[in-house]
Design an enzyme around this catalytic site. Structure first.
Site, PDB file in Angstrom:
ATOM      1  N   ARG A  46       0.824  -1.225   0.000  1.00 40.97           N
ATOM      2  CA  ARG A  46       0.000   0.000   0.000  1.00 40.97           C
ATOM      3  C   ARG A  46       0.855   1.272   0.000  1.00 40.97           C
ATOM      4  O   ARG A  46       0.530   2.256  -0.652  1.00 40.97           O
ATOM      5  CB  ARG A  46      -0.917  -0.046   1.232  1.00 40.97           C
ATOM      6  CG  ARG A  46      -1.868   1.136   1.382  1.00 40.97           C
ATOM      7  CD  ARG A  46      -2.870   0.845   2.506  1.00 40.97           C
ATOM      8  NE  ARG A  46      -3.548   2.021   2.995  1.00 40.97           N
ATOM      9  CZ  ARG A  46      -4.751   2.440   2.578  1.00 40.97           C
ATOM     10  NH1 ARG A  46      -5.389   1.769   1.649  1.00 40.97           N
ATOM     11  NH2 ARG A  46      -5.310   3.516   3.087  1.00 40.97           N
ATOM     12  N   ILE A  72      -7.134   7.965  -1.043  1.00 37.77           N
ATOM     13  CA  ILE A  72      -7.141   6.502  -1.091  1.00 37.77           C
ATOM     14  C   ILE A  72      -7.988   6.078   0.112  1.00 37.77           C
ATOM     15  O   ILE A  72      -7.848   6.632   1.205  1.00 37.77           O
ATOM     16  CB  ILE A  72      -5.701   5.940  -1.011  1.00 37.77           C
ATOM     17  CG1 ILE A  72      -5.680   4.408  -0.932  1.00 37.77           C
ATOM     18  CG2 ILE A  72      -4.929   6.495   0.167  1.00 37.77           C
ATOM     19  CD1 ILE A  72      -4.249   3.817  -0.987  1.00 37.77           C
ATOM     20  N   SER A  73      -8.890   5.138  -0.083  1.00 35.26           N
ATOM     21  CA  SER A  73      -9.817   4.756   0.987  1.00 35.26           C
ATOM     22  C   SER A  73      -9.102   4.052   2.133  1.00 35.26           C
ATOM     23  O   SER A  73      -8.035   3.452   1.960  1.00 35.26           O
ATOM     24  CB  SER A  73     -10.896   3.828   0.442  1.00 35.26           C
ATOM     25  OG  SER A  73     -11.586   4.449  -0.606  1.00 35.26           O
ATOM     26  N   GLN A  74      -9.767   4.092   3.293  1.00 36.22           N
ATOM     27  CA  GLN A  74      -9.307   3.365   4.483  1.00 36.22           C
ATOM     28  C   GLN A  74      -9.165   1.876   4.134  1.00 36.22           C
ATOM     29  O   GLN A  74     -10.016   1.333   3.408  1.00 36.22           O
ATOM     30  CB  GLN A  74     -10.403   3.568   5.538  1.00 36.22           C
ATOM     31  CG  GLN A  74     -10.184   2.918   6.863  1.00 36.22           C
ATOM     32  CD  GLN A  74     -11.465   2.991   7.701  1.00 36.22           C
ATOM     33  OE1 GLN A  74     -12.554   3.259   7.190  1.00 36.22           O
ATOM     34  NE2 GLN A  74     -11.315   2.754   8.978  1.00 36.22           N
ATOM     35  N   PRO A  75      -8.130   1.205   4.658  1.00 36.45           N
ATOM     36  CA  PRO A  75      -7.945  -0.219   4.330  1.00 36.45           C
ATOM     37  C   PRO A  75      -9.201  -1.066   4.560  1.00 36.45           C
ATOM     38  O   PRO A  75      -9.553  -1.899   3.721  1.00 36.45           O
ATOM     39  CB  PRO A  75      -6.812  -0.656   5.270  1.00 36.45           C
ATOM     40  CG  PRO A  75      -6.032   0.599   5.511  1.00 36.45           C
ATOM     41  CD  PRO A  75      -7.037   1.729   5.499  1.00 36.45           C
TER      42      PRO A  75
END
Ligand code: SAH
Length: 221
Positions: A46, A72-75
């Site tokens: 990531r 970028i979205s939260q994992p």
């Protein structure tokens, strides 16, 4: 190995440790169960998708800026949306909103047939470069308005939209195959977005509301 290489190597080992910890604490503990998804999240680096000045926060439990006012979205959200797509190595998948390419890489760990659409040229170019460099060479990305889908490559087994839409675009439902799933955040009021799962069958479509989310808006032409 010289000092520089040595430091670089220690950095990569640290990122791997942080990534495996992220998967256990943020994903497994919160109920992500699909091994294809968990293994993809254990594998994709990531931090390589995140601009250098935010890189130390790559494995934090939240979204991160990627430039051009995009994130970028939260994992957990990446994992959960991917799990709801229900794909495997035989699936054809369309992503709307390539962004930095991280979600694209997670999908590519699961299947080689990944298509992605992005409307900002500089983000597309950066994503293309990093995906190529990391060896994700079967991904096809095109510039354009993703709300129209990708007719020439349809039908898809899964379509995932990574920005909030004002409504569910008909074109995306049309381009789903039977038993295909569309995962999309939809704006329901000025302060509410709901992640929705649409399943297409020969009988019609079913819409399931999953949970509230917060995404950047999808730019619809
Ligand atoms: N999946 C991405 C998240 C990106 S944020 C990641 O893992 O990084 C949402 C992205 O959707 C942004 O890059 C934005 O430029 C893009 N986007 C917004 N509207 C779009 C549209 N109509 N078509 C394609 N991409 C769009």
């Amino acid at each position: 190995m010289n000092n520089y290489d040595n430091n670089k190597n220690n950095g990569e080992v640290l990122y791997t440790t942080l990534r495996l910890r992220m998967v256990e604490r943020q994903l497994v503990r919160r109920g992500i169960r699909d091994d294809l998804v968990l293994n993809a999240m254990r594998t994709v680096p990531r931090h390589k998708f995140i601009p250098e000045k935010y890189r130390d926060s790559s494995y934090h439990d939240g979204p991160q800026p990627i430039g051009k006012d995009q994130t970028i979205s939260q994992p957990f959200i990446v994992a959960s949306m991917t799990e709801h797509l229900g794909i495997d190595s035989n699936s054809r998948v369309l992503e709307i909103g390539t962004g930095c390419g991280y979600q694209t890489a997670v999908l590519s760990e699961i299947t080689k047939s990944v298509f992605s659409i992005e409307r900002i040229p500089t983000l597309l170019e950066k994503a293309n470069n990093i995906l190529f460099e990391l060896g994700y060479r079967t991904v096809k990305i095109k510039l354009g308005d993703g709300t129209k889908g990708w007719q020439e490559e349809a039908p898809f087994d899964g379509i995932i939209v990574t920005a909030a839409a004002s409504c569910i675009p008909d074109e995306l439902i049309e381009q789903l195959g039977y038993d295909g799933r569309l995962i999309i955040p939809v704006v329901e009021s000025p302060v509410t977005q709901t992640l929705m799962k649409i399943i297409k069958t020969t009988q019609g479509i079913t819409i399931e509301k999953l949970y509230e989310v917060r995404f950047v808006p999808l730019i619809e032409d």
